[in-house]
Design a protein around this motif. Structure first.
Motif, mmCIF file in Angstrom:
data_model
loop_
_atom_site.group_PDB
_atom_site.id
_atom_site.type_symbol
_atom_site.label_atom_id
_atom_site.label_comp_id
_atom_site.label_asym_id
_atom_site.label_seq_id
_atom_site.Cartn_x
_atom_site.Cartn_y
_atom_site.Cartn_z
ATOM 1 N N UNK A 196 0.813 -1.102 -0.034
ATOM 2 C CA UNK A 196 0.103 -0.115 -0.104
ATOM 3 C C UNK A 196 0.919 1.186 -0.144
ATOM 4 N N UNK A 197 0.319 2.206 -0.566
ATOM 5 C CA UNK A 197 0.712 3.567 -0.449
ATOM 6 C C UNK A 197 -0.123 4.537 0.444
ATOM 7 N N UNK A 198 0.411 5.147 1.410
ATOM 8 C CA UNK A 198 -0.382 6.139 2.063
ATOM 9 C C UNK A 198 -0.137 7.633 2.004
ATOM 10 N N UNK A 199 -0.932 8.520 1.970
ATOM 11 C CA UNK A 199 -0.844 10.077 2.156
ATOM 12 C C UNK A 199 -1.290 10.359 3.543
ATOM 13 N N UNK A 200 -1.302 11.730 3.542
ATOM 14 C CA UNK A 200 -1.933 12.028 4.883
ATOM 15 C C UNK A 200 -3.449 11.932 4.751
ATOM 16 N N UNK A 201 -4.063 11.830 3.656
ATOM 17 C CA UNK A 201 -5.667 11.677 3.450
ATOM 18 C C UNK A 201 -6.071 10.243 3.306
ATOM 19 N N UNK A 202 -5.176 9.462 2.276
ATOM 20 C CA UNK A 202 -5.723 8.377 1.999
ATOM 21 C C UNK A 202 -4.614 7.119 1.897
ATOM 22 N N UNK A 203 -5.226 5.855 1.975
ATOM 23 C CA UNK A 203 -4.542 4.820 1.667
ATOM 24 C C UNK A 203 -4.739 3.962 0.470
ATOM 25 N N UNK A 204 -3.788 3.773 -0.328
ATOM 26 C CA UNK A 204 -4.060 2.928 -1.679
ATOM 27 C C UNK A 204 -3.372 1.701 -1.570
ATOM 28 N N UNK A 205 -4.168 0.596 -1.643
ATOM 29 C CA UNK A 205 -3.800 -0.873 -1.692
ATOM 30 C C UNK A 205 -3.061 -0.837 -3.195
ATOM 31 N N UNK A 206 -1.888 -1.563 -3.386
ATOM 32 C CA UNK A 206 -1.486 -1.616 -4.525
ATOM 33 C C UNK A 206 -0.363 -2.996 -4.519
ATOM 34 N N UNK A 207 0.146 -3.281 -5.722
ATOM 35 C CA UNK A 207 0.878 -4.442 -5.941
ATOM 36 C C UNK A 207 2.497 -3.994 -6.241
ATOM 37 N N UNK A 208 2.473 -2.685 -6.860
ATOM 38 C CA UNK A 208 3.668 -2.249 -7.379
ATOM 39 C C UNK A 208 3.512 -0.620 -7.262
ATOM 40 N N UNK A 209 4.798 0.017 -6.984
ATOM 41 C CA UNK A 209 4.996 1.266 -6.795
ATOM 42 C C UNK A 209 6.287 1.672 -7.510
ATOM 43 N N UNK A 210 6.260 2.666 -8.404
ATOM 44 C CA UNK A 210 7.424 3.222 -9.056
ATOM 45 C C UNK A 210 7.617 4.628 -8.101
ATOM 46 N N UNK A 211 8.965 4.774 -7.617
ATOM 47 C CA UNK A 211 9.358 5.957 -6.926
ATOM 48 C C UNK A 211 10.160 6.672 -7.600
ATOM 49 N N UNK A 212 9.844 8.020 -8.051
ATOM 50 C CA UNK A 212 10.740 8.759 -8.744
ATOM 51 C C UNK A 212 11.324 9.906 -7.737
ATOM 52 N N UNK A 213 11.076 9.830 -6.520
ATOM 53 C CA UNK A 213 11.733 10.681 -5.640
ATOM 54 C C UNK A 213 13.238 10.417 -5.503
ATOM 55 N N UNK A 214 13.943 11.469 -4.960
ATOM 56 C CA UNK A 214 15.472 11.009 -4.874
ATOM 57 C C UNK A 214 15.599 9.572 -3.976
ATOM 58 N N UNK A 215 16.421 8.809 -4.668
ATOM 59 C CA UNK A 215 16.676 7.573 -3.973
ATOM 60 C C UNK A 215 17.017 7.492 -2.498
ATOM 61 N N UNK A 216 17.678 8.658 -2.109
ATOM 62 C CA UNK A 216 18.243 8.907 -0.769
ATOM 63 C C UNK A 216 16.771 8.938 0.133
ATOM 64 N N UNK A 217 15.625 9.504 -0.373
ATOM 65 C CA UNK A 217 14.388 9.693 0.575
ATOM 66 C C UNK A 217 14.028 8.347 0.833
ATOM 67 N N UNK A 218 14.236 7.323 -0.190
ATOM 68 C CA UNK A 218 13.693 5.799 0.213
ATOM 69 C C UNK A 218 15.046 5.355 1.379
ATOM 70 N N UNK A 219 16.019 5.642 0.950
ATOM 71 C CA UNK A 219 17.110 4.903 2.005
ATOM 72 C C UNK A 219 17.117 5.459 3.369
ATOM 73 N N UNK A 220 16.696 6.914 3.553
ATOM 74 C CA UNK A 220 16.723 7.342 4.832
ATOM 75 C C UNK A 220 15.355 7.229 5.630
ATOM 76 N N UNK A 221 14.297 6.419 4.963
ATOM 77 C CA UNK A 221 12.899 6.210 5.835
ATOM 78 C C UNK A 221 11.980 7.057 5.704
#
Length: 436
Positions: A196-221
């Motif tokens: 799932x992916x959550x925002x401050x307002x909603x939660x989206x159930x999903x099977x896959x996510x493509x993240x195009x933020x800077x990879x260090x945003x993922x690495x730092x939690x």
């Protein structure tokens, strides 16, 4: 926040090739244009630095083309290249091909094999900054950028923002819904895979996510503790360069600007030595004058940029000091820009950090320093099942063309993963760009 309701009419892009790739200056009397026509560049270099250097430019261009052709398929378009796969991709000639791309030689040293005039070394060494790196530390392999640029520089009518609008329009026509201004707070996993992916307002159930933020945003939690392990963090000393930019509407006088202009410092080595943790007293300045085609005088839109350390998360900012140095460099080359505070937006590393958290303002992810750096960028597919990466901080690298390639690699990887698991289970998935 802006939500799509119905698909708008598709936006078409109008592209126009530039005959002058860039105008370069070291002083009021030292100017050199590079042209889309190779022979025009040869003639310009001959007039600027002599016939011998013009021939050296021919040889350099041939080497840059050879490096690009060697790397295009097995590296730039490959999912997860490494030195072994790169060598084996060229069969028995692989190791010889590896040697010919000069991975163990610095760019500055490689340029020294071609050019005797230090100004030409400086001009072509600037291509290392296209990925936020120093030509004194980046591998000579990056000379391939010269071939890519020589193949053509195009402008987008209306500016680069039109490209974003066109992508938005095309995606909406395919049924994509955008939620602008909504921050993702967490990418959740279940059983080791994306759930799932959550925002401050909603939660989206999903099977896959493509993240195009800077990879260090993922690495730092910043996108959740459960996906931190997907990417190795980038340490501050491994960051690429940041920048201070001035987006302005201003009158200019003196120097005859073209679309892309570079005003070089007099001591390039010292400039990059200072940029490891400070601002140089005399910076190199890039000026984009996007209204120059058919410009009839009067105020024009400008983007001015100087390189900066990526220290936006821990160091005080000094853009007033840098602006004085920037203005002095431009005046030294004959350009006067009449800045008006009300018509100027300044973006420094701290602001870039706020726009792209966990980067310190680094604009290009990991710096391409050393021959292994390019292989250390994260690949599209991660160790977290269903999590994919795209953008300038991942393979194959920064810049609009490379970021677009990374998006293609991420989609190819996602589709390949689905195809390999389809025989084992069926799953309904939600459409969209960031979740699938």
């Amino acid at each position: 926040m802006r939500r799509s309701t119905c698909p708008p009419a598709l936006t078409s892009l109008e592209l126009e090739p530039l005959s002058i790739l860039a105008r370069h200056a070291w002083s009021e009397s030292e100017r050199l244009d590079l042209h889309a026509d190779l022979e025009a560049s040869v003639d310009a270099i001959a007039a600027f630095a002599g016939a011998a250097e013009a021939q050296h430019f021919r040889d350099f261009s041939a080497e840059a083309k050879r490096i690009y052709q060697t790397l295009e398929q097995p590296f730039l378009r490959a999912q997860r290249p490494n030195p072994v796969s790169l060598a084996m991709s060229n069969g028995l000639r692989g190791m010889a091909a590896m040697a010919r791309i000069n991975p163990f030689e610095t760019m500055w040293k490689g340029l020294g094999r071609h050019f005797r005039d230090p100004r030409l070394q400086q001009l072509f060494g600037r291509y290392a900054t296209y990925c936020g790196s120093s030509p004194f530390l980046a591998p000579a392999t990056l000379m391939l950028v010269a071939h890519v640029e020589q193949a053509g520089v195009w402008t987008v009518k209306g500016g680069m923002h039109e490209l974003a609008l066109a992508l938005d329009s095309l995606a909406r026509s395919k049924g994509v819904t955008f939620r602008y201004g909504e921050a993702v707070t967490e990418i959740a996993t279940q059983g080791g895979r994306v759930a799932a992916v959550s925002t401050a307002r909603e939660r989206f159930e999903c099977a896959a996510v493509i993240v195009n933020a800077d990879s260090n945003a993922v690495a730092t939690g910043l996108l959740g503790a459960s996906v931190k392990r997907a990417v190795a963090p980038i340490q501050p000393e491994q960051r690429s360069l940041s920048a201070i930019t001035w987006a302005a509407v201003a009158n200019t006088s003196g120097f005859p600007l073209t679309r892309h202009n570079v005003f070089f410092s007099r001591d390039y080595r010292n400039e990059f030595r200072m940029l490891t943790n400070d601002y140089p007293g005399e910076p190199t300045v890039y000026v984009c004058a996007q209204d120059r085609h058919g410009h009839a005088g009067g105020p024009e839109r400008l983007l001015l940029l100087v390189n900066s350390p990526a220290n936006g998360d821990f160091a005080p900012q000094a853009h007033e000091q840098v602006e004085r140095a920037m203005r002095a460099k431009l005046m030294q080359c004959g350009l006067d820009v009449d800045f008006k505070p009300e018509n100027t937006i300044i973006t420094d590393p701290a602001r870039f950090e706020s726009l792209f958290p966990a980067t310190g303002g680094a604009l290009y992810g990991r710096a391409s320093h050393g021959w292994t750096a390019s292989f250390q960028r994260p690949a599209a597919r991660t160790v977290v099942e269903g999590l994919y990466l795209a953008g300038g901080s991942v393979h194959p690298g920064p810049g609009v063309p490379m970021a677009m390639l990374s998006g293609r690699l991420a989609v190819q990887s996602l589709l390949a993963s689905r195809a390999s698991t389809q025989a084992f289970r069926r799953a309904a998935t939600a459409g969209g760009i960031s979740t699938a």
